[in-house]
Scaffold this active site. Structure first.
Site, PDB file in Angstrom:
ATOM      1  N   TYR A 124     -10.996  -6.918  -3.089  1.00 17.13           N
ATOM      2  CA  TYR A 124     -10.707  -5.510  -2.801  1.00 17.13           C
ATOM      3  C   TYR A 124      -9.217  -5.314  -2.539  1.00 17.13           C
ATOM      4  O   TYR A 124      -8.576  -4.430  -3.127  1.00 17.13           O
ATOM      5  CB  TYR A 124     -11.526  -5.049  -1.593  1.00 17.13           C
ATOM      6  CG  TYR A 124     -11.213  -3.643  -1.134  1.00 17.13           C
ATOM      7  CD1 TYR A 124     -11.754  -2.550  -1.788  1.00 17.13           C
ATOM      8  CD2 TYR A 124     -10.388  -3.421  -0.035  1.00 17.13           C
ATOM      9  CE1 TYR A 124     -11.480  -1.254  -1.361  1.00 17.13           C
ATOM     10  CE2 TYR A 124     -10.103  -2.135   0.394  1.00 17.13           C
ATOM     11  CZ  TYR A 124     -10.657  -1.057  -0.269  1.00 17.13           C
ATOM     12  OH  TYR A 124     -10.378   0.223   0.150  1.00 17.13           O
ATOM     13  N   SER A 132      -5.298   1.808  -1.076  1.00 16.71           N
ATOM     14  CA  SER A 132      -5.721   1.473   0.288  1.00 16.71           C
ATOM     15  C   SER A 132      -4.562   0.844   1.045  1.00 16.71           C
ATOM     16  O   SER A 132      -3.715   0.159   0.456  1.00 16.71           O
ATOM     17  CB  SER A 132      -6.887   0.486   0.258  1.00 16.71           C
ATOM     18  OG  SER A 132      -7.201   0.021   1.561  1.00 16.71           O
TER      19      SER A 132
END
Length: 258
Positions: free
Chosen positions: A162, A148
């Site tokens: 995350y 990401s």
């Protein structure tokens, strides 16, 4: 030149391939002629997605909740029972958790790190025999780990575990790339930016917030399905045979133009 990007007949596993980014990638791979297996925590969702994508080619669904190492090992065993070789493993299944730092719970760490980091490692380890069977020197087997932009640059999204997990999978991918190069298994990482998925649900349906977000992106928009699918097809094809250990952002310039 057409053959350089041809993935027809390749066997590809896409975890979390029933919805979101995984569905975008899986659909692109099916349309390009690959034999695709998709997983979802919900077996019915995996089956429904596979039936829909079977309109364009070969696709099968498998129920797999990758919230433990044991579940990843069980998925690998199921894939081994269905296929004798694997050309591409796309580790896309992921989990996130958002909360202000003061109230961010300790319970948001183990679950996110297990799905986003440990499960991809376990799948690579346990599916390595199938990847070796699908590999040649001219066209290595591929592992595509989905990271990401949040693991590359600071985005104020209050998703602490995350962001850390995605930075971890970026580095783990490089370590695995070095270890597996001698087996003709290439490991690369895709780092998506903002795409219209459930993780963007709080913005996706708000025109003002969506316009504000698009205004931050150098290319002036959020991602389209073809943006991620096209990159995935390239990385699965012989065109990327000389690439391993790469971290490739697909974020409209958000990380690269800062």
């Amino acid at each position: 030149m057409t053959g350089l990007f041809d993935i027809s007949g390749k066997t590809i596993l896409v975890t979390g391939g029933a919805t979101g980014l995984g569905r975008m990638m899986a659909e692109g791979l099916v349309r390009a002629g690959a034999d695709v297996l998709v997983t979802s925590r919900n077996a019915d969702a995996a089956g429904d997605a596979a039936r829909e994508m079977s309109a364009w080619g070969r696709c099968e669904g498998i129920g797999a909740n990758l919230s433990s190492a044991e579940a990843a090992t069980a998925l690998a065993a199921e894939v081994k029972a269905r296929r004798k070789q694997l050309h591409v493993l796309v580790n896309n299944a992921g989990r996130t958790w958002g909360a202000p730092l003061e109230s961010f719970p300790d319970s948001a760490w183990n679950s996110v790190m297990t799905v986003n980091v440990q499960a991809p490692f376990t799948l690579v380890r346990d599916l390595l025999p199938l990847l070796r069977e699908g590999a040649t020197e001219a066209d290595p087997a591929r592992v595509l780990n989905v990271g990401s932009m949040a693991g590359m640059v600071v985005e104020r999204i209050n998703a602490y575990s995350y962001a850390a997990s995605k930075a971890a999978i970026h580095h783990l991918s490089k370590v695995m790339a070095a270890d597996l190069a001698g087996d003709n298994v290439a490991v690369n990482t895709i780092a998506p930016g903002y795409f219209p998925t459930r993780m963007m649900a709080h913005i996706r349906d708000d025109d003002e917030k969506l316009a504000e977000l698009a205004g931050r992106v150098p290319l002036g928009r959020v991602g389209h399905p073809d943006d991620i699918a096209g990159l995935c097809v390239f990385l699965a094809s012989r065109a990327s045979a000389y690439m391993t250990g790469a971290l490739i952002p697909v974020d409209g310039g958000l990380s690269g133009c800062r």
